[in-house]
Each structure stands twice: as C-alpha cells, then as structure tokens.
Write an enzyme that holds these catalytic residues in place. Structure first.
Site, PDB file in Angstrom:
ATOM      1  N   ARG A   1     -49.860   9.787  24.606  1.00 11.49           N
ATOM      2  CA  ARG A   1     -48.640  10.025  23.842  1.00 11.49           C
ATOM      3  C   ARG A   1     -47.647  10.828  24.678  1.00 11.49           C
ATOM      4  O   ARG A   1     -48.002  11.483  25.659  1.00 11.49           O
ATOM      5  CB  ARG A   1     -48.977  10.773  22.561  1.00 11.49           C
ATOM      6  CG  ARG A   1     -49.550  12.166  22.798  1.00 11.49           C
ATOM      7  CD  ARG A   1     -49.347  13.112  21.620  1.00 11.49           C
ATOM      8  NE  ARG A   1     -48.978  12.456  20.396  1.00 11.49           N
ATOM      9  CZ  ARG A   1     -49.815  12.248  19.383  1.00 11.49           C
ATOM     10  NH1 ARG A   1     -51.059  12.627  19.467  1.00 11.49           N
ATOM     11  NH2 ARG A   1     -49.394  11.666  18.288  1.00 11.49           N
TER      12      ARG A   1
ATOM     13  N   GLU B   1     -47.404   5.775   9.685  1.00 15.92           N
ATOM     14  CA  GLU B   1     -47.741   6.178   8.326  1.00 15.92           C
ATOM     15  C   GLU B   1     -46.446   6.731   7.713  1.00 15.92           C
ATOM     16  O   GLU B   1     -45.803   7.584   8.320  1.00 15.92           O
ATOM     17  CB  GLU B   1     -48.802   7.283   8.325  1.00 15.92           C
ATOM     18  CG  GLU B   1     -49.225   7.635   6.906  1.00 15.92           C
ATOM     19  CD  GLU B   1     -50.127   8.863   6.799  1.00 15.92           C
ATOM     20  OE1 GLU B   1     -50.266   9.596   7.795  1.00 15.92           O
ATOM     21  OE2 GLU B   1     -50.680   9.069   5.700  1.00 15.92           O
TER      22      GLU B   1
ATOM     23  N   LYS C   1     -46.212  16.218  13.738  1.00 12.75           N
ATOM     24  CA  LYS C   1     -45.575  16.116  12.430  1.00 12.75           C
ATOM     25  C   LYS C   1     -45.703  17.418  11.663  1.00 12.75           C
ATOM     26  O   LYS C   1     -44.782  17.825  10.962  1.00 12.75           O
ATOM     27  CB  LYS C   1     -46.239  15.003  11.614  1.00 12.75           C
ATOM     28  CG  LYS C   1     -45.675  13.634  11.861  1.00 12.75           C
ATOM     29  CD  LYS C   1     -46.283  12.648  10.878  1.00 12.75           C
ATOM     30  CE  LYS C   1     -45.981  11.219  11.306  1.00 12.75           C
ATOM     31  NZ  LYS C   1     -46.708  10.240  10.493  1.00 12.75           N
TER      32      LYS C   1
END
Length: 572
Positions: free
Chosen positions: A269, A42, A279
RNA sequence: UGUCCGAUGGUGUAACGGCAGCACUGCAGAUUUUGGUUCUGUAAGUCCAGGUUCGAAUCCUGGUCGGACAACCA
C-alpha cells in the site's frame, strides 16, 4: 485533451510484477486470455490517495490489457457502512477519470449465492455451526506459536449443522450466540486457517438488503466468492491480505471451483510523508474537529485533494510514478507536489495577487490616469487569451519584494534600485516613508521610466527582478486560505510513549489572509485553477460567495529564493 | 520464539546470470518580463557472510534487519 483515465506515460516499458503475471497469464491463455479486475472498497469511509493508487492500478490494468474493471462495494458489515460512503466513493472514482461502465456491484448482491455456497460446505462436512462465545473462540484459537483447541461443536452432524444454520438465518438466535465456521485446521501455523468464521448473527438493517438478513458473511468468505461470481481473473489487494491467500484458495477448492478461478495478488500500500492514511486516524481527525471534515483541503482524501485543487491528471500521474511492488514504502510528499505543479503549470490561468501589501506610489506618474496593460492568461498555452490589467499611480506590491538593506543576491526592489512591474513599467525606488512609532514602512516612493512599457520597451534597461502588483483603486479583495502540511513529522505516528499522532499536528497548517487581486480574478468560478504569479497555485473554494471569493492554496511555486534565505540563515 | 513476505542512492522504482538505469529530492549552471517553467551538468545505491559460475543485485546456504498475521472488521 481527454480527462479520462488514459495512461499518462505511454513510453512505459518495464513491467511491474503484477503486469508480468498478467502478461504471462495472457500468453498461457489462462482464463481464455480474459483480464478482469475490480476495485472493492468497503463503504465505511472516504477514499484517500492510497485508494487512488489502487483505483489507478486496477482500472489501469483493465485499460492496458483490454479488460474490464468492476466497482464492487464490499458491504458485508452493516454496522459501519452507509450509502453516504457509497455515494462519495462513486463520485471520487468518477472524478479520477475512471468508468466502471455500469458494473457497479455489491457483495450484498451475492448474499443468496453465498448462503447456498455455505450450505454446500456444510453438506460436504467442511463447515459447522459453533456455539462458543466470542471470547471462547478467541481463547481457543491459540497464538501464532501455539496451536488452538478444537471447538466442541466441530464434529456435529451435517443434519444438525444444516438445521442450526437455517435457524440462524431465520432469526431464531440472538447476536453473538452462534457462528458458522469452516472446518480446516486448528493447529495450522496460519491463524486464518484455524476454523475461520464464515457467518455471524447481526440483527441489523443493511443499507441495501434492509431487514432481509440477520446473518452476514465475513470478508474472507465473501470476497473470493464475489470475485468468482464476477469472473474476476486478478484480484489485486494490499499486503496485509497475503496471509489470507491460503484461505482464499481453500474456499475455492472446497467449493470445487476449478475453472475461471480468480487469483489474489498482493502489493504494498501507499504511504506518504507528513500525513496519515489509516481510516481510523482520518476519522479521528474529522471527529475531533482538527480538520473541518473529510474534504478538508489538508486531508489526504480524494475529496480533500480535490478541494485543495489537485487535478485528476496529477493524481493519476502520481500513481504511475510511485510504482507497484511488494516492499513497504513511504513516498515523499514532494513527489505528489511535483505531479501537481506539473499539471497545474499547463492548465492554470495566471493572475497577479498581493498577499501582504505595502503601498507603492509612482511620483512621476499622472494622478488621474488609468492605463490598461495586457498579460497572457497562461503563457504555457500557445492559444492563450490576453487579460487586461489596470495600471495607476498608486499600487500594492508584496512587502517581501522590498528590502531597505538587501543582501547581495536580492533582485527585487530596494532604495535606488530598479525592478520591473510585471506587464508594465520599470520603476526605481527613490524613498520610503515609515511609521514614526513602529518603524514599519508605510509607503514606497518610486519613479517610472515611460519608455519601458512592456511590449514597447525603448529604455534599453535590463533589470534582474520582475514583481507583481495591483492597482489599489481596482484591487479585488479576497480570502486566501494558505494550507501547509498537516503534520510536522515525516511519519506522524512516530511518537514517544503516551503521545499519539495528533501531537504532531502542524499548528500552522492553515493561515487565513486577506489578499488583493487584479480585477480578472472576479471571472473565476468555484473549482477554477489559478496561479497567483510568483506565489503558488490556488483553487476557488466552494465557500466563495458573490461578494467574496475564497481561494485555497493548492501548492506553492518552487521557491529558490526561499532556499537562498534558508542557506544564509544556516551559515549565520 | 511459529507461518508468510520483503531488503538496490535521501525517497521511490528498474535490471530476469553479462556496462547498476530512470524519476523525485539535493547541488551547480544556462535561458527567462514569474527567483516559476524549460534545458544542461552533478552528487549519491545492490543488508551481511559464505557458496555456485568465466562472470552474481540477480541462483544456493546461513545470518541480520523490517513488515504482516492471534475481530463474530475489511
């Protein structure tokens, strides 16, 4: 050697679970044996080392199985996304050495198709326009252990829904007044199946479609269908999307898609010790000015690592070594540093630089003489060039390389002891001069053995230590930014009540010092990788000017003497 | 007290019912004009309890522990 995304480890025999799935699909001729992956960021933040793992995984699979990998921007939320991020992401993926061969796609490319798919669902009675407020929808969703309540609009007619959805698109309703929902099961134990939202109204300009749309698709609705449109075969994502998979498949079923169905596969992850990866937290570090920006060399972002001096090859090697599995993991930062040193050792030029200087005078060396001594630019490279280093009577050496009263295992300079000045002569310490006030050593006086010059040594002397030096007269002053880990704790988010990860910041994560280098450092340009001998790997920062070089410390050399000292401290 | 997922040395990751291996880290040594690099050696592991089997890290059952999921974020 090519710097493109080649698999670093060709011996690579055992398969990870994703490769097993892929090989089984290939042998069953699923999707006619095609392999097509995608990396779907994104564009609302900068890429970090965790994304690098995903990039290496997806592009790596395509490469290994003769497939393709698309770069797809998942840009369904115009309020947080921008072209600044698109540009940085493209730069980072390219820098890592991967080529999407022009397949640069955007979920927003598919807004028309997605809209048509939504109409199809409405016509099948599988989607409806819901007029509840955001709060009411949340309240009626239930909890993981309690079923939700059905919306009063759930059984509206197809015609009503079609009309309302059309008007939503035409901008007749304000933000938040209506949504399009899938009609699935409000009692499902899987929260994602409780009539999830497909479209919301946002009167917001989009970075690519500008004012064309005022309704935007949600992730779940957009992602799987985008995969299908791009003929993706294996849609690899992280573990938190595992519970979304039934919805991913439900949409495909509801749209009557039975050929070339993409398959979602989830992996764990990457987490790294002594850093944060979310983030939100990275953004917090930037906006609170704890770091200088997304590309601060202490950040685990790709741009930060690049500025820190990490190479694409080292990051690819790291991604290969961390492996792929489904269990939660936290990788030791030491592994990243290992990969970094391994690559830099092969490619970095060498230079002698003194960080914390003390003056050394060779009493029996002629006053006005400058000798030129030679050193290999990179001893690991068989075709390396030589570099010339001026040698004179008065030098700087590292203050740590002298001890007046050394412990037994100290191989460096001390009174009456001998040491080699690298590439030059063996010297013997005769005396020291101290500041009468502070007691600090201001000069070290030595004698040299003229027969001991490097390359033509007739002295027959054996010394345990070799140290770096720089001729004061020829020294090039530069700035060194000594970076260390950003956090004091392995897991920075492990904090007591009322504190947060920022309380674990390492106050000494950056020290700026003036250093003195041999003249050859003037040849380096921004981005040049160099090993300051016996010290560490450095990279020339973009803040450098014509007058003044700025070096970022990428990583120190391994330092077994530091370990000895540490162990002595422990015993004491 | 729901659904889904996971559990192998300090950290990662292999094993596909048949000798628990590899890497990083640690430790010890050799080589070395970088206390670097390289090389050699070494320490350290199958969450627990049952069951199936000649044989279980692997299959089954039950526990324990950890994670994800209740944005009109992705």
């Amino acid at each position: 050697m090519s710097d493109k995304g080649k698999s670093e480890d060709s011996s690579h025999t055992s398969l990870n679970f994703i490769e097993e799935i892929i090989e089984s699909d290939i042998s069953n001729n699923k999707n006619d044996g095609r392999i097509h992956t995608r990396f779907p960021p994104e564009p609302n933040g900068y890429l970090h080392i965790g994304h690098a793992k995903s990039i290496c995984l997806n592009f790596g699979i395509a490469e290994r199985y003769n497939g393709k990998c698309n770069l797809r921007f998942d840009d369904t939320n115009p309020t947080t996304e921008s072209t600044e991020y698109v540009d940085s992401i493209k730069e980072d993926v390219g820098w890592l050495g991967f080529d999407w061969e022009g397949r640069e796609y955007y979920a927003s490319d598919y807004f028309d198709k997605l809209y048509d798919y939504a109409v199809y669902l409405i016509k099948k009675g599988k989607a409806y326009v819901c007029e509840m407020s955001m709060e009411d929808i949340a309240n009626n969703r239930g909890t993981p252990t309690r079923p939700g309540k059905e919306s009063p609009w759930r059984n509206s007619s197809v015609e009503e829904n079609l009309e309302l959805f059309t008007k939503m698109r035409e901008g007749e309703f304000p933000n938040g007044s209506k949504v399009l929902r899938a009609k699935i099961d409000m009692a499902s134990p899987n929260m994602h199946l409780r009539d999830p939202v497909l479209y919301r109204i946002m009167h917001t300009s989009h970075h690519r479609t500008a004012g064309k749309w005022c309704i935007y698709p949600m992730y779940d609705w957009a992602h799987g269908q985008s995969d299908y449109i791009e003929r993706i075969t294996h849609s690899v994502c992280t573990l938190e999307f595992e519970v979304h998979r039934p919805l991913y498949d439900w949409f495909l079923d509801a749209l009557d898609i039975f050929e070339n169905r993409p398959r979602q596969i989830e992996f764990a992850r990457l987490n790294l010790t002594y850093t944060v990866m979310s983030k939100r937290k990275l953004l917090e570090l930037v906006s609170s000015k704890i770091v200088s920006g997304w590309d601060d060399p202490r950040m685990p972002t790709i741009s930060g690592l690049r500025r820190r001096g990490y190479t694409p090859a080292s990051i690819r090697m790291f991604s290969e070594k961390v492996g792929v599995a489904k269990r939660e993991n936290i990788i030791d930062m030491a592994l990243l540093e290992h990969c970094c040193r391994e690559d830099l050792n092969k490619i970095a030029s060498r230079a002698m630089v003194v960080m914390n200087p003390v003056k050394l005078i060779i009493n029996n060396y002629p006053d006005d003489t400058t000798e030129e001594v030679a050193g290999k630019v990179n001893p690991e490279d068989p075709e390396t060039m030589m570099r010339i280093i001026p040698f004179t009577k008065t030098l700087y050496i590292e203050r740590d390389d002298f001890m007046e009263d050394p412990p037994k295992k100290f191989f460096r300079l001390s009174p009456g002891k001998e040491v080699r000045l690298k590439y030059a002569y063996i010297i013997k310490c005769e005396s020291v001069v101290k500041d009468p006030e502070t007691g600090e050593i201001t000069e070290i006086h030595c004698t040299y053995d003229p027969d001991s010059r490097s390359g033509q040594d007739r002295s027959n002397k054996k010394v345990k230590g070799t140290i770096q030096w720089v001729s004061i007269e020829h020294a090039v002053k530069a700035e060194a930014r000594l970076y260390d880990r950003l956090f004091l704790k392995e897991n920075p988010s492990d904090v007591e009540e009322g504190k947060d990860f920022k309380d674990n910041i390492n106050p000494e994560s950056l020290k700026i010092v003036e250093c003195y280098g041999e003249p050859s450092i003037n040849d380096f340009k921004t981005g040049s990788k160099v090993q300051f001998e016996r010290n560490g790997y450095y990279v020339v920062d973009k803040d450098s000017t014509e007058e003044r070089l700025v070096f970022n410390r990428t990583v120190t050399l391994r330092d077994s003497w530091a370990k000895v000292l540490k162990n002595m401290e422990k015993k004491a």
